[in-house]
Write an enzyme that holds these catalytic residues in place. Structure first.
Site: not given
Ligand SMILES: Cc1ncc(COP(=O)(O)O)c(C=O)c1O
Length: 392
Positions: A190
């Site tokens: 990210k």
């Molecule tokens: C659009 C989206 N939402 C939610 C998530 C979940 O994020 P995390 O891995 O921090 O839980 C991601 C993960 O990359 C994502 O791309």
């Protein structure tokens, strides 16, 4: 014919931008005697809220946790429906299922790749309680239209801002002046990374207080308060919460990454501008469309192949890029293609034609602050070489 010469070394799809400053802060944390949620997490939450101009920011161990908590704070559960997009990472929809509610998918707008507000309206029933729009790639959803629908039908909006740190809607940072809640991801790829981690943000005091409680197992006070001088060992479990909190080693990374965000964004924006110009001139490639209302943070750079002008499909295009030493990814295999969802809801690929069409054409190219000019140009040349070699 082009004079493309393949390089010997691989350009990875993503490399986190970690400097000595992040390393020093992590080491200082390790030496501080406080590794769990403590002073650095409190500080990171404060700075993050200040950066966005938001009232409350609560550190969580992932965006997934934030998305779950958002729905939990609203008491969403069995019998309820929550509308989201198929063009997302599955955790957006998974967390709806975790509450006991039913995820209802609404197709994307093919041009913007974000959920189409007109499709949201079609999916609203008497059971609908919330909308979870996803700011895909850093592109911001049409928030005015979404909040208008939410207000009309009394729905909560939980923005999935996993990709959208730094992005702006009509000049305002995503997360600023929130009417609902937003959840950010600090996963390794990210724009701001803490390895894994996330932030739950809201301006509403009650939502924030409930979220804080659920994030820390439902405890009435956290370890930081209990173990400090003068703290008490007594605590209550006010609700059966979750172990979702961020901790200080993550926050050490977050504090420094937040300080460096503008510098990292500057690099991303420069690369994106080069890509936009180069791919905008290729008729076998569609570059991302950015509507007037979005200031894009370029978390992802997603091109689409134009099948009408190519003799190969998206999968083969990826193989060709890999053979030329360019790493790629695909965002996303849509939720309605996943077996957990096809088996449970009987979805077919054609149920969400725009998401399906986007999926079949999309390729995410490398874009990160540490990319060199030479690497950026090489990615452009590699795409151009394939587009020329396999042009109809
Ligand atoms: C659009 C989206 N939402 C939610 C998530 C979940 O994020 P995390 O891995 O921090 O839980 C991601 C993960 O990359 C994502 O791309």
């Amino acid at each position: 014919m082009s004079k493309f010469v393949s390089r010997d070394t691989f350009i990875p799809y993503n490399v986190p931008d970690i400097t000595e400053a992040e390393i020093d802060e992590v080491v200082a944390t390790l030496k501080s005697g406080w590794l769990a949620k403590g002073p650095r997490t409190v500080e990171f939450e404060k700075q993050f809220a200040e950066y966005l101009g938001a009232k409350h920011a609560i550190g969580v161990n992932s965006c997934t946790a934030g998305l779950h908590i958002a729905l939990v704070t609203q008491g969403i559960g069995p019998g309820d429906e929550v509308i989201t997009t198929p063009m997302t990472f599955a955790s957006t929809a998974n967390t709806i299922i975790h509450t006991g509610a039913t995820p209802v998918l609404a197709d994307i707008d093919f041009q913007t790749t974000c959920i189409d507000p007109a499709e949201i309206e079609k999916k609203i029933t008497s059971k609908t309680k919330a909308i979870v729009p996803v700011h895909y790639s850093g592109q911001v959803c049409d928030l005015d239209r979404i909040y208008e629908i939410a207000e009309k039908h009394n729905l909560f909006v939980s923005e999935d801002a996993a990709h959208a740190l730094w992005s702006r809607y009509k000049g305002r940072l995503v997360g600023n002046s929130l009417q609902g809640a937003a959840s950010y991801s600090f996963y390794a790829t990210k724009n701001l990374c803490t390895g894994d981690g996330g932030m739950f943000v809201t301006d509403d005091d009650e939502t924030a207080a409930t979220a804080r409680m659920y994030v820390g197992n439902g405890m009435s006070q956290n370890a930081w308060n209990r173990y400090a001088k003068g703290g008490t060992w007594k605590y209550d479990i006010a609700v059966p919460g979750f172990k979702y909190n961020m901790f200080d080693i993550q926050s050490a990374l977050g504090i420094i990454q937040l300080k460096r965000l503008e510098e990292m964004q500057e690099a991303r924006l420069k690369i994106a501008a080069k890509y936009q110009k180069a791919f905008g001139a290729m008729d076998a490639i569609d570059e991302p469309f950015v509507p007037d209302y979005t200031t894009h943070c370029w978390h992802l750079y997603v091109i689409r192949i134009v099948p009408e002008n190519l003799t190969i499909d998206r999968d083969q295009f990826i193989v060709e890029l890999n053979q030329r030493n360019v790493g790629t990814s695909v965002h996303f295999i849509p939720v309605h293609n996943m077996s957990a969802y096809t088996e449970r809801f009987g979805y077919k690929p054609e149920d969400f034609p725009n998401a399906q069409k986007h999926f079949e054409r999309c390729i995410s190219l490398p874009l990160y602050p540490t990319m060199t000019d030479e690497q950026v140009q090489y990615v452009i040349d590699a795409v151009a070489d394939i587009a020329e070699k396999y042009h109809k």
